[in-house]
Design a protein around this motif. Structure first.
Motif, PDB file in Angstrom:
ATOM      1  N   MET B  55      30.589  -5.283 -13.614  1.00  0.00           N
ATOM      2  CA  MET B  55      30.241  -6.412 -12.733  1.00  0.00           C
ATOM      3  C   MET B  55      28.953  -6.132 -11.964  1.00  0.00           C
ATOM      4  O   MET B  55      28.440  -7.000 -11.277  1.00  0.00           O
ATOM      5  CB  MET B  55      31.347  -6.646 -11.704  1.00  0.00           C
ATOM      6  CG  MET B  55      32.643  -7.152 -12.262  1.00  0.00           C
ATOM      7  SD  MET B  55      32.474  -8.751 -13.018  1.00  0.00           S
ATOM      8  CE  MET B  55      32.409  -9.824 -11.589  1.00  0.00           C
ATOM      9  N   LEU B  57      28.790  -4.256  -9.341  1.00  0.00           N
ATOM     10  CA  LEU B  57      29.159  -4.320  -7.927  1.00  0.00           C
ATOM     11  C   LEU B  57      29.400  -2.917  -7.392  1.00  0.00           C
ATOM     12  O   LEU B  57      30.225  -2.697  -6.529  1.00  0.00           O
ATOM     13  CB  LEU B  57      30.416  -5.161  -7.737  1.00  0.00           C
ATOM     14  CG  LEU B  57      30.258  -6.661  -7.895  1.00  0.00           C
ATOM     15  CD1 LEU B  57      31.600  -7.349  -7.883  1.00  0.00           C
ATOM     16  CD2 LEU B  57      29.376  -7.234  -6.821  1.00  0.00           C
ATOM     17  N   ARG B  88      27.977 -13.467 -12.986  1.00  0.00           N
ATOM     18  CA  ARG B  88      29.292 -13.294 -12.365  1.00  0.00           C
ATOM     19  C   ARG B  88      29.937 -14.665 -12.241  1.00  0.00           C
ATOM     20  O   ARG B  88      29.302 -15.603 -11.777  1.00  0.00           O
ATOM     21  CB  ARG B  88      29.155 -12.665 -10.983  1.00  0.00           C
ATOM     22  CG  ARG B  88      28.732 -11.221 -11.031  1.00  0.00           C
ATOM     23  CD  ARG B  88      28.667 -10.638  -9.642  1.00  0.00           C
ATOM     24  NE  ARG B  88      27.805  -9.464  -9.653  1.00  0.00           N
ATOM     25  CZ  ARG B  88      26.888  -9.203  -8.734  1.00  0.00           C
ATOM     26  NH1 ARG B  88      26.731 -10.019  -7.706  1.00  0.00           N
ATOM     27  NH2 ARG B  88      26.147  -8.115  -8.814  1.00  0.00           N
ATOM     28  N   GLY B  89      31.145 -14.734 -12.619  1.00  0.00           N
ATOM     29  CA  GLY B  89      31.809 -16.026 -12.569  1.00  0.00           C
ATOM     30  C   GLY B  89      31.632 -16.775 -13.870  1.00  0.00           C
ATOM     31  O   GLY B  89      32.600 -17.182 -14.491  1.00  0.00           O
ATOM     32  N   MET B  94      36.337 -11.028 -11.994  1.00  0.00           N
ATOM     33  CA  MET B  94      37.143  -9.839 -11.758  1.00  0.00           C
ATOM     34  C   MET B  94      38.161 -10.089 -10.652  1.00  0.00           C
ATOM     35  O   MET B  94      37.875 -10.794  -9.689  1.00  0.00           O
ATOM     36  CB  MET B  94      36.204  -8.695 -11.348  1.00  0.00           C
ATOM     37  CG  MET B  94      36.921  -7.399 -11.029  1.00  0.00           C
ATOM     38  SD  MET B  94      35.767  -6.019 -10.910  1.00  0.00           S
ATOM     39  CE  MET B  94      36.864  -4.718 -10.391  1.00  0.00           C
ATOM     40  N   PHE B  96      40.533  -7.943  -7.893  1.00  0.00           N
ATOM     41  CA  PHE B  96      40.559  -6.599  -7.346  1.00  0.00           C
ATOM     42  C   PHE B  96      41.982  -6.171  -7.036  1.00  0.00           C
ATOM     43  O   PHE B  96      42.886  -6.988  -6.908  1.00  0.00           O
ATOM     44  CB  PHE B  96      39.676  -6.515  -6.104  1.00  0.00           C
ATOM     45  CG  PHE B  96      38.227  -6.696  -6.446  1.00  0.00           C
ATOM     46  CD1 PHE B  96      37.452  -5.607  -6.769  1.00  0.00           C
ATOM     47  CD2 PHE B  96      37.660  -7.956  -6.496  1.00  0.00           C
ATOM     48  CE1 PHE B  96      36.131  -5.766  -7.116  1.00  0.00           C
ATOM     49  CE2 PHE B  96      36.345  -8.124  -6.840  1.00  0.00           C
ATOM     50  CZ  PHE B  96      35.576  -7.026  -7.149  1.00  0.00           C
ATOM     51  N   ASP B  98      43.866  -4.715  -4.473  1.00  0.00           N
ATOM     52  CA  ASP B  98      44.752  -5.071  -3.373  1.00  0.00           C
ATOM     53  C   ASP B  98      44.473  -6.511  -2.968  1.00  0.00           C
ATOM     54  O   ASP B  98      43.438  -6.813  -2.399  1.00  0.00           O
ATOM     55  CB  ASP B  98      44.488  -4.109  -2.209  1.00  0.00           C
ATOM     56  CG  ASP B  98      45.313  -4.462  -0.996  1.00  0.00           C
ATOM     57  OD1 ASP B  98      46.151  -5.369  -1.109  1.00  0.00           O
ATOM     58  OD2 ASP B  98      45.105  -3.832   0.041  1.00  0.00           O
ATOM     59  N   ALA B 102      41.436  -8.233  -0.764  1.00  0.00           N
ATOM     60  CA  ALA B 102      40.475  -8.914  -1.632  1.00  0.00           C
ATOM     61  C   ALA B 102      40.243 -10.360  -1.208  1.00  0.00           C
ATOM     62  O   ALA B 102      39.375 -11.029  -1.741  1.00  0.00           O
ATOM     63  CB  ALA B 102      40.948  -8.875  -3.074  1.00  0.00           C
ATOM     64  N   ALA B 116      34.637 -20.798  -5.190  1.00  0.00           N
ATOM     65  CA  ALA B 116      34.355 -20.379  -6.563  1.00  0.00           C
ATOM     66  C   ALA B 116      34.104 -21.592  -7.443  1.00  0.00           C
ATOM     67  O   ALA B 116      33.224 -21.588  -8.301  1.00  0.00           O
ATOM     68  CB  ALA B 116      35.520 -19.551  -7.105  1.00  0.00           C
ATOM     69  N   MET B 168      41.407 -17.791  -8.532  1.00  0.00           N
ATOM     70  CA  MET B 168      40.005 -17.733  -8.134  1.00  0.00           C
ATOM     71  C   MET B 168      39.147 -17.228  -9.282  1.00  0.00           C
ATOM     72  O   MET B 168      38.059 -17.728  -9.536  1.00  0.00           O
ATOM     73  CB  MET B 168      39.889 -16.801  -6.934  1.00  0.00           C
ATOM     74  CG  MET B 168      38.606 -16.948  -6.192  1.00  0.00           C
ATOM     75  SD  MET B 168      38.534 -15.762  -4.870  1.00  0.00           S
ATOM     76  CE  MET B 168      39.823 -16.316  -3.834  1.00  0.00           C
TER      77      MET B 168
END
Lengths: 328, 566
Positions: B55, B57, B88-89, B94, B96, B98, B102, B116, B168
């Motif tokens: 990603m 990130l 991205r998207g 992605m 995450f 927790d 998140a 989003a 999301m």
């Protein structure tokens, strides 16, 4: 609805209790502190008075009875809106103060607003460049500037801008005969406001920076970025809104901090505000004036603390949701 | 078939105070359209780092050292942040690990999913964004999307939150979904439902999914291919069936066979050590709401027995443990330890010494249950000092060293502080602390849930050893059914404060009678990829079971909460 009323009544009771306790402390302390109220009433003549004359004068001013009796008398009068006269100005206390209150509010208000905005912007800037050169430079200079004592900074600024360059006035609230001239008043405000802002902004910008960094390191920032949001948009739409409530409550609690700053700055710039008045009245034992100024300041402190607290209680969605009892 | 994502010789390093540290080494992976690739490995092996590098990130201290990432035919390794934003998207999304952290705690779930949606389709009117969000919430099987839309993350359960996070990630119709531990830290039943959901969504949308997990059982039923990671390297990579059938690398073998094996459970004497009778405990939230955490629970633990307690989080297991340990004073009922009523003040006072030393508890979170400013030696010796027990081995230090040795740590650890230890080591220190006063009853409140599979196995073996050698009795609380099956003699199933079933473990697993027990058992992931447990797992989504009834003995030692038909 009913709980809101109960809440307000509770807060109001706490407020009055606070003011009451404060008034006792100030009253007793002012009596214990050195300083002769007769000096502020009679000026130089007080020194030439004989003992019996002094006693008679004390009796006339109601200063002969015990502190408790004096206090009870004061409370009784204050409840009817009569705060007595200022010994020095020989005028009603409320009149003396109302002339100066506006000046202090102007100085304090403008400084507070500027500190508020500047701290947010600088904190944001630092968080944006976390641990990189701009952030590091600003952190160092911010700490340095905030360590300069206010009175010294004031003197330097007066020396540079008023004495050497002569571009700005070095004291007072307005030039003689210009009391209604807004522009003239603003020119007089520039230096005191500059001192206040410079010596206070970092106390607030640095926590803003840290609060923002705490947010930018949170996982939800990654989620937002994974959606395709830019870092700037994440900061603006997620991080900043998240810190704003706690920032506001934080600033509300710090009103007294800036208020105490204005008192010092007023003294250096001989700015006719509450600060100079408080200083003089304490020095010469102008009891009635001192009481009211202390109570006003106290009210400001208590109110700002209570506002901060109320905001804190209201913003946390977890707390308010729990109260409503909604959980899935 | 075209590769959707290709990773060639990717290496990533992190700058630390001690210099560069490689976290990913020479990773090569491909993802084809419409397939599920599972990445498994122990925690800390670089699975999450891999996802974050794809990603782009990564934290600022991490740098891609060499290699390339090719997504949809484009080499994105050198892409600027701005260029990545558009990918991205649209191409990659992605979820995450927790779900609580998140999600932004201060914005409603609907708002965050809506973001989003509008990022993907700029200029879409608000009403339509809302419609789309509701649609997405429905697609992740949330039955009351309108309500959930306006709720904040903290008021949703873990499973619901995970669904929202998945919604999301689906909002932007990405071609590849990277799901980082989507089912970890959830109750087994919820975990099974989330996996079912992922499988369904993947099939419906024909997405490519990279599923990251530390639990092979989680991926076995879904993944087409599996990559096994160890210390930043991919050590094995292939078709799921082959890998599970014939694991080649030792790491894969240990992952697949992490359950300790001891088929023989030694016999237990009949003497009753602990007896809980009709225990009830309430939590008073305010004047209007009272939560009954433990409701009329009765059971007994014999000497030398390991008694298991299972149930979903919030079912009252921990509260029960705390009542047994006198941390909470129960609202009603009796707890008898060797015939002493521990809830009775006078009884407690006259037997204080035995009650305080012979019962010990091990808490779930070892990092918060140990004082961070104390050294391990002091932590272990403190209970002895407090109870006034003179050290048998000369000094308290020797005593601490002995206990450490007992739990498999050497004397170097005596001078360390909890922060310097790993999770497994900390939990061992916590156990050593509990053992130092030579207790007879150990209450272990989810002692394994924060640990890796390999460490779990070690601790379970340690428990078993302690029981055999020293005759300790355990109350072993866990939400991990397989552990209970391996370790315990008898187990009780708790549901919403009630004990719904109680039986010897073998009987409980072979003949579960209460519907909740059945759901619980059927939701345990099966590590056999050929098994269809995920499809068999009750799809009706029954979430509530009857908690009314009478606790009846249906066969020898097998109790179940039976509904009373009137």
């Amino acid at each position: 609805m009913k709980s809101a009323v109960v809440y307000a009544v509770k807060k109001l009771l706490i407020f009055f209790a606070g003011i009451f306790v404060l008034s006792i402390i100030v009253f007793v302390m002012s009596r214990i502190a050195p300083g002769d109220p007769l000096v502020s009433y009679y000026g130089d003549r007080a020194e030439k008075m004989s003992a019996s004359e002094k006693a008679a004068a004390r009796e006339r001013l109601g200063l002969d009875s015990s502190v408790y009796i004096q206090y009870i008398r004061w409370v009784g009068n204050a409840a009817r809106g009569n705060f007595g006269i200022s010994y020095k100005y020989r005028q009603d206390v409320s009149e003396v103060i109302s002339r100066r209150l506006g000046n202090t509010l102007m100085l304090g208000g403008i400084s507070f607003a500027l500190v508020f905005i500047l701290a947010l912007l600088l904190g944001w800037f630092c968080a944006r460049f976390e641990d990189r050169l701009p952030d590091r430079i600003l952190c160092k200079t911010g700490t340095f500037v905030s360590c300069i004592p206010e009175f010294w900074l004031s003197l330097v600024l007066i020396f540079v801008f008023a004495v050497t360059l002569g571009v700005l006035p070095g004291g007072g609230a307005y030039d003689p005969g210009h009391s209604g001239d807004a522009l003239n008043r603003l020119r007089h405000l520039v230096l005191p406001v500059a001192v206040l802002v410079m010596s206070h902004f970092w106390y607030y910008a640095y926590p803003v920076r840290n609060m923002l960094l705490e947010q930018t390191h949170a996982d939800y920032v990654l989620t937002a970025k994974a959606k395709g949001m830019s870092s700037g948009a994440v900061m603006l739409k997620h991080c900043i809104p998240n810190i704003i409530p706690s920032y506001i409550s934080f600033m509300a609690v710090s009103v007294p901090h800036i208020l105490s700053g204005t008192y010092i700055v007023e003294a250096v710039f001989s700015y006719p505000g509450l600060g100079t008045l408080a200083y003089e009245s304490a020095r010469y034992g102008d009891y009635n004036l001192l009481m009211v100024i202390c109570l006003l300041t106290g009210t400001a402190v208590i109110l700002s603390n209570m506002t901060g607290q109320a905001i804190m209680e209201k913003i946390n969605p977890a707390i308010s949701a729990q109260k409503r009892g909604e959980n899935l | 078939m075209n590769k959707l994502l290709e990773i060639k010789n990717l290496s990533v390093a992190i700058d630390t105070h001690y210099g560069k540290k490689d976290v990913l080494r020479d990773i090569c992976l491909e993802v084809y359209p419409g397939e599920v690739l599972a990445v498994i490995g122990e925690s800390g092996c670089g699975k999450t780092m891999l996802c974050k590098s794809i990603m782009r990130l990564l934290p600022r201290s991490a740098k891609i050292v060499s290699g390339s990432i090719i997504a949809d035919g484009e080499d994105i390794t050198g892409y600027s942040d701005r260029k990545m934003q558009s990918l991205r998207g649209r191409l990659l999304s992605m979820t995450f690990q927790d779900s609580l952290s998140a999600l932004n705690p201060a914005l409603s779930v609907g708002h965050q999913i809506g973001e989003a949606v509008s990022l993907h389709r700029p200029g879409l009117p608000k009403a339509q964004v809302r419609e789309r969000v509701i649609e997405l919430l429905e697609s992740v099987e949330i039955h009351n999307p309108e309500q959930v839309y306006i709720m904040y993350p903290h008021s949703l359960s873990g499973g619901m939150r995970q669904r929202c996070v998945i919604a999301m990630a689906l909002a932007s119709e990405a071609k590849i979904l990277l799901a980082d531990e989507p089912a970890t830290a959830l109750d087994v039943t919820v975990q099974a439902r989330i996996l079912q959901l992922l499988k369904k969504i993947q099939k419906e949308r024909d997405m490519a999914v990279v599923l990251v997990s530390h639990d092979p059982g989680v991926v076995a039923g879904i993944a087409h291919r599996v990559a096994v990671m160890q210390e930043g390297r991919i050590v094995e990579n292939g078709i799921t069936k082959d890998i599970f059938a014939v694991p080649r690398h030792p790491c894969t073998k240990s992952l697949l066979k992490n359950k300790p094996d001891f088929s023989k459970k030694s016999e237990i004497s009949g003497e009753t050590l602990l007896e809980v009778k009709n225990l009830t405990h309430d939590f008073v939230i305010n004047k209007h709401s009272v939560i009954r955490a433990v409701d009329n629970v009765s059971f007994s633990v014999r000497k030398g027995e390991i008694f298991g307690l299972v149930g979903e989080s919030g079912c009252g297991k921990s509260t029960l443990a705390r009542c047994i340990m006198n941390i909470y004073k129960p609202y009603a009922g009796e707890i008898l330890y060797k015939g002493i009523n521990v809830c009775d003040k006078a009884d407690f006072r006259s037997n204080r010494k035995i009650l305080q030393t012979k019962r010990q508890i091990i808490f779930q979170d070892s990092s918060s249950s140990l004082n961070h400013s104390m050294r391990v030696a002091d932590i272990i010796a403190e209970p002895m000092r407090l109870c006034g027990i003179s050290p048998k081995r000369g000094t308290y230090l020797k005593e601490a060293e002995f206990q450490l040795y007992h739990v498999g740590l050497n004397s170097d650890f005596l001078w360390k502080k909890p922060a310097e230890l790993s999770g497994g080591q900390r939990q061992r220190v916590a156990i050593a602390r509990a053992l130092s006063v030579e207790p007879e009853l150990l209450v272990a409140d989810e002692p394994l849930s924060s640990l890796d599979a390999a460490v779990q196995a070690q601790i379970v073996n340690l428990f078993n050893h302690l029981r055999d050698e020293h005759g300790f009795s355990f109350v072993f609380i866990s939400h991990d059914l397989s552990m209970v099956k391996y370790l315990c003699h008898r187990a009780g199933v708790m549901y919403k404060g009630r004990l719904v079933e109680l039986a010897p473990v073998d009987e409980l697993f072979s003949n579960p009678l209460h519907p909740y027990t059945r759901t619980l058992i059927s939701s345990v992931p099966d590590t056999d990829p050929a098994s269809d447990w995920l499809d068999r797992f009750d799809r009706s989504g029954q979430d509530s079971f009857c908690t009314e009834g009478i606790f009846t003995e249906v066969s020898a030692g097998h109790f179940v909460l039976m509904e009373v038909h009137t």
